[in-house]
Design a protein around this motif. Structure first.
Motif, mmCIF file in Angstrom:
data_model
loop_
_atom_site.group_PDB
_atom_site.id
_atom_site.type_symbol
_atom_site.label_atom_id
_atom_site.label_comp_id
_atom_site.label_asym_id
_atom_site.label_seq_id
_atom_site.Cartn_x
_atom_site.Cartn_y
_atom_site.Cartn_z
ATOM 1 N N THR A 1 0.432 9.120 8.669
ATOM 2 C CA THR A 1 0.784 7.699 8.669
ATOM 3 C C THR A 1 0.655 7.104 7.275
ATOM 4 O OG1 THR A 1 0.090 7.451 10.968
ATOM 5 C CG2 THR A 1 0.202 5.449 9.641
ATOM 6 N N ALA A 2 -0.427 7.427 6.579
ATOM 7 C CA ALA A 2 -0.640 6.910 5.231
ATOM 8 C C ALA A 2 0.424 7.425 4.270
ATOM 9 C CB ALA A 2 -2.036 7.291 4.739
ATOM 10 N N GLN A 3 0.790 8.696 4.402
ATOM 11 C CA GLN A 3 1.823 9.251 3.518
ATOM 12 C C GLN A 3 3.174 8.584 3.754
ATOM 13 O OE1 GLN A 3 0.224 13.821 2.694
ATOM 14 N NE2 GLN A 3 1.775 13.464 4.238
ATOM 15 N N ARG A 4 3.525 8.355 5.009
ATOM 16 C CA ARG A 4 4.798 7.694 5.300
ATOM 17 C C ARG A 4 4.822 6.273 4.730
ATOM 18 N NH1 ARG A 4 4.213 10.711 10.038
ATOM 19 N NH2 ARG A 4 3.088 9.008 11.106
ATOM 20 N N PHE A 5 3.717 5.563 4.873
ATOM 21 C CA PHE A 5 3.659 4.184 4.397
ATOM 22 C C PHE A 5 3.780 4.131 2.873
ATOM 23 C CE2 PHE A 5 1.311 0.526 2.762
ATOM 24 C CZ PHE A 5 1.906 -0.521 3.457
ATOM 25 N N TYR A 6 2.930 4.835 2.166
ATOM 26 C CA TYR A 6 2.933 4.743 0.702
ATOM 27 C C TYR A 6 4.125 5.463 0.084
ATOM 28 C CZ TYR A 6 -1.553 2.435 0.952
ATOM 29 O OH TYR A 6 -2.557 1.529 1.220
ATOM 30 N N GLY A 7 4.624 6.467 0.762
ATOM 31 C CA GLY A 7 5.853 7.105 0.281
ATOM 32 C C GLY A 7 7.015 6.134 0.280
ATOM 33 N N ALA A 8 7.113 5.315 1.339
ATOM 34 C CA ALA A 8 8.202 4.342 1.436
ATOM 35 C C ALA A 8 7.988 3.153 0.508
ATOM 36 C CB ALA A 8 8.332 3.851 2.878
ATOM 37 N N VAL A 9 6.751 2.700 0.386
ATOM 38 C CA VAL A 9 6.467 1.477 -0.370
ATOM 39 C C VAL A 9 6.430 1.736 -1.878
ATOM 40 C CG1 VAL A 9 4.749 -0.333 -0.767
ATOM 41 C CG2 VAL A 9 5.240 0.431 1.562
ATOM 42 N N VAL A 10 5.754 2.794 -2.284
ATOM 43 C CA VAL A 10 5.562 3.054 -3.715
ATOM 44 C C VAL A 10 6.484 4.166 -4.221
ATOM 45 C CG1 VAL A 10 3.795 3.360 -5.496
ATOM 46 C CG2 VAL A 10 3.141 2.417 -3.294
ATOM 47 N N GLY A 11 7.070 4.940 -3.289
ATOM 48 C CA GLY A 11 8.004 5.973 -3.700
ATOM 49 C C GLY A 11 7.358 7.274 -4.123
ATOM 50 N N TRP A 12 6.158 7.549 -3.610
ATOM 51 C CA TRP A 12 5.472 8.771 -3.982
ATOM 52 C C TRP A 12 5.895 9.961 -3.130
ATOM 53 C CZ3 TRP A 12 0.050 6.211 -3.285
ATOM 54 C CH2 TRP A 12 -0.239 5.404 -4.395
ATOM 55 N N PRO A 13 6.091 11.124 -3.710
ATOM 56 C CA PRO A 13 6.067 12.374 -2.939
ATOM 57 C C PRO A 13 4.622 12.874 -2.885
ATOM 58 C CG PRO A 13 6.780 12.819 -5.172
ATOM 59 C CD PRO A 13 6.565 11.332 -5.089
ATOM 60 N N PHE A 14 4.313 13.685 -1.887
ATOM 61 C CA PHE A 14 2.950 14.178 -1.708
ATOM 62 C C PHE A 14 2.919 15.691 -1.689
ATOM 63 C CE2 PHE A 14 2.825 9.928 0.038
ATOM 64 C CZ PHE A 14 1.579 9.444 -0.339
ATOM 65 N N ARG A 15 1.800 16.234 -2.102
ATOM 66 C CA ARG A 15 1.542 17.658 -1.938
ATOM 67 C C ARG A 15 0.132 17.836 -1.389
ATOM 68 N NH1 ARG A 15 -2.001 19.120 -5.887
ATOM 69 N NH2 ARG A 15 -1.905 18.077 -7.910
ATOM 70 N N ARG A 16 -0.097 18.965 -0.758
ATOM 71 C CA ARG A 16 -1.418 19.225 -0.192
ATOM 72 C C ARG A 16 -2.431 19.411 -1.318
ATOM 73 N NH1 ARG A 16 -2.083 23.638 4.470
ATOM 74 N NH2 ARG A 16 -0.877 21.994 5.501
ATOM 75 N N ALA A 17 -3.600 18.821 -1.157
ATOM 76 C CA ALA A 17 -4.673 18.997 -2.124
ATOM 77 C C ALA A 17 -5.459 20.264 -1.809
ATOM 78 C CB ALA A 17 -5.606 17.789 -2.098
ATOM 79 N N ARG A 18 -6.182 20.747 -2.802
ATOM 80 C CA ARG A 18 -6.981 21.951 -2.607
ATOM 81 C C ARG A 18 -8.304 21.669 -1.900
ATOM 82 N NH1 ARG A 18 -7.534 24.645 -8.324
ATOM 83 N NH2 ARG A 18 -7.624 22.456 -8.965
ATOM 84 N N LEU A 19 -8.547 20.404 -1.546
ATOM 85 C CA LEU A 19 -9.793 20.034 -0.879
ATOM 86 C C LEU A 19 -9.751 20.276 0.622
ATOM 87 C CD1 LEU A 19 -10.542 16.692 -2.750
ATOM 88 C CD2 LEU A 19 -11.671 18.900 -3.086
ATOM 89 N N GLY A 20 -8.549 20.613 1.173
ATOM 90 C CA GLY A 20 -8.453 20.889 2.598
ATOM 91 C C GLY A 20 -7.292 20.166 3.244
ATOM 92 N N ASP A 21 -7.093 20.407 4.548
ATOM 93 C CA ASP A 21 -5.947 19.858 5.267
ATOM 94 C C ASP A 21 -5.990 18.345 5.415
ATOM 95 O OD1 ASP A 21 -4.968 22.397 5.553
ATOM 96 O OD2 ASP A 21 -5.746 22.673 7.601
#
Length: 248
Positions: free
Chosen positions: A7-27
């Protein structure tokens, strides 16, 4: 810190235009990028830890344990840590003497994260009881204005303490009323994060469509226009854009 990563990725991806990748800290963690530069992290642990959904700035330090000692010595509070991560980093979640929450991070990965021009966040803003006292605290615990390599310059400009790195403003410390600190999240001492967007209106519309809401009027000065919002889970943030690029 979020409740649901998707949910957070969809929101900030649409609002700020960020793509996301998985972090090495875990799922439960992901990293947002801008032009392939990491600019923000989201950890879906708010529900597990019983904490509020919020944006928290993390400041790079050479030694997290030494920085934590400096924070304690100057009447700050250590909430969590320092703790070590599998990635080799070491971090702590802390608060300054007035209760503003921030983090410290020790590790090579910090060298790749940046605040300032052409990146997001655009800048960080501390709203606190006394900006001069806060600057003394942060200058001591984070070793600002010490002349070491990669360090920052601190100046007093138009009733603000301004932190610059490489000549670019990256943080502003503002004095203001905090008498209602126990009752209002807008007036208690806290760090605010400002994210840069190409145009303000489309970003606001995207935020509202996905369950966010405006919590301030659109404000402007000679160069910037900005507005404060909350995401669907209540996290407070500010969107800002250059006036020349977004005249309407």
């Amino acid at each position: 810190m979020a409740r649901d990563l998707g949910t957070a990725q969809r929101f900030y991806g649409a609002v700020v235009g960020w793509p996301f990748r998985r972090a090495r800290l875990g799922d439960a963690f992901s990293v947002a990028e801008r032009d392939r530069v990491p600019v923000a992290g989201i950890g879906a642990l708010a529900s597990d830890l019983g904490v509020a959904v919020a944006w928290t700035p993390y400041f790079a330090v050479d030694d997290a344990d030494a920085a934590a000692d400096r924070i304690r010595e100057r009447s700050g509070t250590i909430a969590v840590g320092p703790v070590s991560f599998a990635t080799g980093g070491r971090a702590a979640l802390v608060a300054d003497p007035d209760g503003a929450v921030f983090g410290i991070w020790q590790g090579a990965v910090a060298a790749h994260w940046r605040v300032g021009r052409d990146q997001a966040p655009a800048w960080l803003e501390l709203r606190t009881r006394n900006a001069f006292d806060a600057a003394i605290f942060y200058g001591a615990v984070l070793e600002w204005a010490t002349g070491r390599t990669g360090c920052c310059e601190v100046s007093y400009e138009e009733d603000q303490v301004v932190l610059r790195q490489g000549g670019e403003p990256v943080a502003r410390l503002n004095s203001g009323p905090v008498e209602l600190a126990a009752y209002s999240p807008h007036t208690r001492p806290r760090w605010h994060v400002h994210f840069r967007v190409p145009r303000l209106r489309p970003a606001i519309e995207a935020a509202v469509e996905l369950g966010g809401r405006m919590v301030s009027d659109i404000t402007s000065n000679a160069t910037e226009r900005w507005v404060a919002l909350r995401d669907p889970d209540g996290a407070l943030f500010t969107l800002t854009t250059a006036l020349a690029a977004d005249p309407a």
